[in-house]
Design an enzyme around this catalytic site. Sequence first.
Site, PDB file in Angstrom:
ATOM      1  N   ILE A  85       0.822  -1.212   0.000  1.00 46.81           N
ATOM      2  CA  ILE A  85       0.000   0.000   0.000  1.00 46.81           C
ATOM      3  C   ILE A  85       0.855   1.262   0.000  1.00 46.81           C
ATOM      4  CG2 ILE A  85      -0.258  -0.006   2.516  1.00 46.81           C
ATOM      5  CD1 ILE A  85      -2.772   1.240  -0.172  1.00 46.81           C
TER       6      ILE A  85
ATOM      7  N   GLU B 293      -7.172  -1.742   5.655  1.00 47.57           N
ATOM      8  CA  GLU B 293      -7.106  -2.326   6.990  1.00 47.57           C
ATOM      9  C   GLU B 293      -5.985  -3.346   7.096  1.00 47.57           C
ATOM     10  OE1 GLU B 293      -7.652  -5.662   6.421  1.00 47.57           O
ATOM     11  OE2 GLU B 293      -8.270  -5.061   4.413  1.00 47.57           O
TER      12      GLU B 293
ATOM     13  N   GLY C 246      -5.832  -6.786   0.855  1.00 48.65           N
ATOM     14  CA  GLY C 246      -6.314  -5.808   1.819  1.00 48.65           C
ATOM     15  C   GLY C 246      -5.416  -4.579   1.801  1.00 48.65           C
ATOM     16  N   GLU C 247      -5.304  -3.903   2.943  1.00 48.95           N
ATOM     17  CA  GLU C 247      -4.460  -2.709   3.105  1.00 48.95           C
ATOM     18  C   GLU C 247      -4.998  -1.499   2.340  1.00 48.95           C
ATOM     19  OE1 GLU C 247      -0.445  -3.535   1.904  1.00 48.95           O
ATOM     20  OE2 GLU C 247      -0.209  -5.230   3.261  1.00 48.95           O
ATOM     21  N   GLY C 248      -6.070  -1.657   1.555  1.00 47.37           N
ATOM     22  CA  GLY C 248      -6.499  -0.603   0.645  1.00 47.37           C
ATOM     23  C   GLY C 248      -5.826  -0.699  -0.702  1.00 47.37           C
TER      24      GLY C 248
END
Length: 336
Positions: A104, A162, A303-305
């Site tokens: 990210i 997240e 995830g992580e955006g």
Amino acid sequence: MTTIQSADDLRAALRAAPGPDEIATRGAAERNGELTKPPGALGRLEDLAIWYAGWRGDPRPEITAPQVIVFAGNHGVTARGVSAFPSAVTAQMVANFDAGGAAINQLARLAGARMDVHALSLDRPTEDFTAAPAMDEAGVVEALRTGWEAVDPAADLLVVGEMGIGNTTAAAALAHALYGGAAEDWVGRGTGVDDAGLALKAQVVTEGVARHGGAGDGLETLRRLGGREIAAMAGAIARARAERVPVILDGFICCAAAACLAETAPGALDHCVAGHVSAEAGHAALLERLGKAPLLSLGMRLGEGSGAALAIQVLKGAVACHSGMATFAEAGVSGG
């Protein structure tokens, strides 16, 4: 409203949130019809640009200040063995975010986005939702408020991501509680559990929803089955709605947070588009429930955006074409 003190404050903020600027939307649509291209030639990019223009109140907008926020939290339900990794990995990954070493970080930098990281009481996991509500009222409000206050009102685009070992289980429980079906419809392999782990996740989700499902609106469901980072994402998405900041939704966990808002107030996600559809089993079905067609489909499940941050480039492309292209009259081209 600069902050929230209760879940009811958030509910009220959603109900009072403004819609897109109709004058800007009409102006953007008119401009789109005058650009040097055949009608509809840029496909969905045209709709995205008009949508973005309406929310920013500018018929010829630019994207200059995107913000990416990553929230991290730990889940008591991991004690049931639902993840292939221990909870300690959450804090280790937060350190990696802070050091600039995660995916990210690279994607946010590429998009020209400010990136912020918020770790929420990692030393104090939520309760195991098969035995008790994940959070009490004060706990969920604290997490919602963290998300609400993390949004920069000067941002012109928001991505929330997240990190939280066990959070695909919480997201599956939320989706199951909100939209029904069987637990097996919503659980996926997350960090890479085997078949036995997948069956255990379905059992855990079934138990949690049997205990807490149907307990109230989306925010109450979030309190009982979610996590601090999921609540923070919901708080941030709600703040963006109040500030007319467009949002690109990330994967399954982010969309589960968003679903809690959608099931709390009509139109709560009108300012959102789906950045991508992930490889997590329930994400496509969740997007369908939310009425959001993804911009990308790349088999991502990090995830992580990360998927949403990559999709910033698509939205930037849409807005750049819309605002930077010449009209037929400006270019002296016949046919406009």
